[in-house]
Design a protein around this motif. Structure first.
Motif, PDB file in Angstrom:
ATOM      1  N   ASP A 154       0.861  -1.177   0.000  1.00 55.04           N
ATOM      2  CA  ASP A 154       0.000   0.000   0.000  1.00 55.04           C
ATOM      3  C   ASP A 154       0.899   1.229   0.000  1.00 55.04           C
ATOM      4  OD1 ASP A 154       0.959   0.255   2.578  1.00 55.04           O
ATOM      5  OD2 ASP A 154      -0.925  -0.266   3.542  1.00 55.04           O
ATOM      6  N   ASP A 155       0.349   2.400   0.388  1.00 49.67           N
ATOM      7  CA  ASP A 155       1.160   3.616   0.329  1.00 49.67           C
ATOM      8  C   ASP A 155       2.274   3.646   1.370  1.00 49.67           C
ATOM      9  OD1 ASP A 155      -0.586   3.837   2.404  1.00 49.67           O
ATOM     10  OD2 ASP A 155      -1.544   5.683   1.713  1.00 49.67           O
ATOM     11  N   LEU A 156       2.298   2.675   2.273  1.00 49.29           N
ATOM     12  CA  LEU A 156       3.408   2.557   3.218  1.00 49.29           C
ATOM     13  C   LEU A 156       4.523   1.671   2.674  1.00 49.29           C
ATOM     14  CD1 LEU A 156       1.465   2.125   6.576  1.00 49.29           C
ATOM     15  CD2 LEU A 156       2.663   4.157   5.767  1.00 49.29           C
ATOM     16  N   GLY A 157       4.325   1.148   1.463  1.00 55.47           N
ATOM     17  CA  GLY A 157       5.314   0.265   0.865  1.00 55.47           C
ATOM     18  C   GLY A 157       4.957  -1.192   1.078  1.00 55.47           C
ATOM     19  N   GLU A 158       5.961  -2.046   0.991  1.00 55.40           N
ATOM     20  CA  GLU A 158       5.750  -3.480   1.163  1.00 55.40           C
ATOM     21  C   GLU A 158       5.790  -3.836   2.642  1.00 55.40           C
ATOM     22  OE1 GLU A 158       7.548  -6.522  -1.634  1.00 55.40           O
ATOM     23  OE2 GLU A 158       8.616  -7.043   0.213  1.00 55.40           O
ATOM     24  N   LEU A 159       4.715  -4.472   3.104  1.00 52.50           N
ATOM     25  CA  LEU A 159       4.631  -4.875   4.508  1.00 52.50           C
ATOM     26  C   LEU A 159       4.329  -6.363   4.596  1.00 52.50           C
ATOM     27  CD1 LEU A 159       2.412  -1.973   5.891  1.00 52.50           C
ATOM     28  CD2 LEU A 159       4.855  -2.269   6.291  1.00 52.50           C
ATOM     29  N   ARG A 160       4.947  -7.011   5.552  1.00 55.05           N
ATOM     30  CA  ARG A 160       4.671  -8.421   5.796  1.00 55.05           C
ATOM     31  C   ARG A 160       3.742  -8.527   7.001  1.00 55.05           C
ATOM     32  NH1 ARG A 160       7.841 -11.746   2.816  1.00 55.05           N
ATOM     33  NH2 ARG A 160       9.609 -10.753   1.763  1.00 55.05           N
ATOM     34  N   LEU A 198      -0.106   6.952   9.758  1.00 57.91           N
ATOM     35  CA  LEU A 198       0.785   8.082  10.035  1.00 57.91           C
ATOM     36  C   LEU A 198       1.841   7.698  11.060  1.00 57.91           C
ATOM     37  CD1 LEU A 198       1.433  11.097   9.626  1.00 57.91           C
ATOM     38  CD2 LEU A 198      -0.168  11.590  11.494  1.00 57.91           C
ATOM     39  N   LYS A 199       1.442   6.919  12.059  1.00 56.71           N
ATOM     40  CA  LYS A 199       2.413   6.487  13.070  1.00 56.71           C
ATOM     41  C   LYS A 199       3.532   5.672  12.432  1.00 56.71           C
ATOM     42  CE  LYS A 199       2.853   3.970  17.411  1.00 56.71           C
ATOM     43  NZ  LYS A 199       2.178   3.195  18.467  1.00 56.71           N
ATOM     44  N   VAL A 200       3.176   4.774  11.502  1.00 60.61           N
ATOM     45  CA  VAL A 200       4.182   3.967  10.814  1.00 60.61           C
ATOM     46  C   VAL A 200       5.092   4.856   9.978  1.00 60.61           C
ATOM     47  CG1 VAL A 200       4.562   2.096   9.164  1.00 60.61           C
ATOM     48  CG2 VAL A 200       2.650   1.960  10.772  1.00 60.61           C
ATOM     49  N   ALA A 201       4.504   5.836   9.261  1.00 60.37           N
ATOM     50  CA  ALA A 201       5.298   6.747   8.431  1.00 60.37           C
ATOM     51  C   ALA A 201       6.250   7.580   9.279  1.00 60.37           C
ATOM     52  CB  ALA A 201       4.361   7.655   7.623  1.00 60.37           C
ATOM     53  N   LYS A 207       9.293  11.688   5.431  1.00 60.37           N
ATOM     54  CA  LYS A 207       8.664  13.007   5.550  1.00 60.37           C
ATOM     55  C   LYS A 207       7.630  13.265   4.458  1.00 60.37           C
ATOM     56  CE  LYS A 207      12.550  15.175   7.950  1.00 60.37           C
ATOM     57  NZ  LYS A 207      13.575  16.262   7.924  1.00 60.37           N
ATOM     58  N   ALA A 208       7.921  12.796   3.251  1.00 56.39           N
ATOM     59  CA  ALA A 208       6.978  13.010   2.144  1.00 56.39           C
ATOM     60  C   ALA A 208       5.669  12.277   2.400  1.00 56.39           C
ATOM     61  CB  ALA A 208       7.592  12.555   0.827  1.00 56.39           C
ATOM     62  N   LEU A 209       5.776  11.046   2.881  1.00 53.04           N
ATOM     63  CA  LEU A 209       4.573  10.262   3.163  1.00 53.04           C
ATOM     64  C   LEU A 209       3.818  10.842   4.351  1.00 53.04           C
ATOM     65  CD1 LEU A 209       2.805   7.854   2.507  1.00 53.04           C
ATOM     66  CD2 LEU A 209       4.297   6.422   3.921  1.00 53.04           C
ATOM     67  N   VAL A 210       4.552  11.302   5.380  1.00 57.71           N
ATOM     68  CA  VAL A 210       3.917  11.932   6.535  1.00 57.71           C
ATOM     69  C   VAL A 210       3.091  13.135   6.083  1.00 57.71           C
ATOM     70  CG1 VAL A 210       4.363  13.341   8.593  1.00 57.71           C
ATOM     71  CG2 VAL A 210       5.560  11.172   8.284  1.00 57.71           C
ATOM     72  N   GLN A 211       3.684  13.958   5.223  1.00 54.53           N
ATOM     73  CA  GLN A 211       2.985  15.152   4.741  1.00 54.53           C
ATOM     74  C   GLN A 211       1.745  14.781   3.922  1.00 54.53           C
ATOM     75  OE1 GLN A 211       5.411  17.719   2.292  1.00 54.53           O
ATOM     76  NE2 GLN A 211       4.107  19.497   2.653  1.00 54.53           N
ATOM     77  N   LYS A 212       1.865  13.757   3.096  1.00 55.72           N
ATOM     78  CA  LYS A 212       0.750  13.303   2.270  1.00 55.72           C
ATOM     79  C   LYS A 212      -0.405  12.812   3.135  1.00 55.72           C
ATOM     80  CE  LYS A 212      -0.363   9.800  -1.238  1.00 55.72           C
ATOM     81  NZ  LYS A 212       0.178   8.658  -2.033  1.00 55.72           N
ATOM     82  N   ILE A 213      -0.088  12.008   4.148  1.00 55.49           N
ATOM     83  CA  ILE A 213      -1.126  11.460   5.021  1.00 55.49           C
ATOM     84  C   ILE A 213      -1.770  12.570   5.841  1.00 55.49           C
ATOM     85  CG2 ILE A 213      -1.564   9.947   6.996  1.00 55.49           C
ATOM     86  CD1 ILE A 213       0.599   8.077   5.910  1.00 55.49           C
ATOM     87  N   GLU A 214      -0.942  13.480   6.377  1.00 57.13           N
ATOM     88  CA  GLU A 214      -1.489  14.581   7.171  1.00 57.13           C
ATOM     89  C   GLU A 214      -2.434  15.445   6.352  1.00 57.13           C
ATOM     90  OE1 GLU A 214       1.939  15.391  10.559  1.00 57.13           O
ATOM     91  OE2 GLU A 214       2.010  16.508   8.679  1.00 57.13           O
TER      92      GLU A 214
END
Length: 249
Positions: A154-160, A198-201, A207-214
């Motif tokens: 997802d938008d956090l990347g690859e997660l297991r 957001l916590k994971v980001a 920082k880019a993902l944090v800003q996008k989610i916020e």
């Protein structure tokens, strides 16, 4: 609380392969005392007797399921309870409460044969009372029968994550509910889910993902306020704002 006992989840309106957001209650055991934990989780009905869910590793839901295998899936009308259950943080302010004990009741398992092996090492046989949320209009009690590692993108990347297959023990309907979340409540739920991301980001220092989610959360807040007097959704906004503030401190 009176209820209608069933074993078929379709009796409460679930359909196969749909994603449903529920409040999942697991527990740990300390000196034969039950310590409940509740989190917002997505579930899928596989067939009349099986459900899957995918908790993130290192969460209480994951650890509790690995430890004792039992879980209750709570169907709740109040979107604010989803915020209380999902957004918990050790650095929270006094205004951000954990999911409190008074929200729970305890459910006696009717078919103990299905779970007798789970508690064979515990001396207190009464511990087969499972915590569930008092305010739920329906609840499904399950035992985990299998697990598989899944790669999720997802938008956090690859997660297991670990996908648990749950075997349904019972399905209880406590009252009628024709609740369909309205637009404000749907956006509130999306804001809750984004806050967990957001916590994971933040932990990944992306920082880019944090800003996008916020920004997306702020857009949802503006829409919720525009819809007006949905008090439960507006309480979610304040709770999410407080949670994000504590992430930054």
């Amino acid at each position: 609380m009176s209820s209608t006992f069933q074993t078929n989840p379709k009796s409460i309106g679930l359909k196969e392969d749909y994603l449903y957001e529920v409040l999942a209650t697991t527990f740990s055991i300390n000196n034969n005392n039950i310590i409940p934990n509740t989190a917002c989780m997505g579930i899928r009905l596989i067939d009349n007797s099986s459900i899957t869910l995918r908790p993130y590793p290192n969460t209480s839901t994951y650890n509790n399921l690995r430890s004792n295998k039992l879980i209750t899936l709570n169907f709740v009308d109040d979107i604010y309870l989803y915020a209380l259950a999902s957004l918990k943080d050790l650095k929270r302010s006094k205004n951000v409460k954990i999911f409190p004990e008074e929200f729970y009741d305890y459910y006696k398992i009717k078919n103990k044969e299905k779970i007798k092996e789970v508690f064979k090492n515990h001396s207190n046989s009464e511990i087969v009372s499972l915590p569930y949320i008092k305010q739920a209009w329906a609840m499904i009690a399950c035992v985990a029968r299998g697990e598989e590692q899944i790669v999720k993108n997802d938008d956090l990347g690859e997660l297991r994550v670990i996908e648990f297959t749950l075997s349904i023990i019972s399905c209880d309907k406590f009252k009628e509910s024709f609740k369909i979340f309205n637009r404000a409540e749907n956006l509130a739920l999306e804001a809750i889910i984004l806050a967990t991301k957001l916590k994971v980001a933040e932990e990944k220092e992306d920082k880019a993902l944090v800003q996008k989610i916020e920004q997306k959360i702020e857009d949802y807040f503006a829409e919720i306020r525009r819809f007006g007097k949905n008090l439960s959704a507006l309480k979610v906004v304040e709770h999410v704002k407080d949670y994000i503030k504590n992430l930054k401190d």
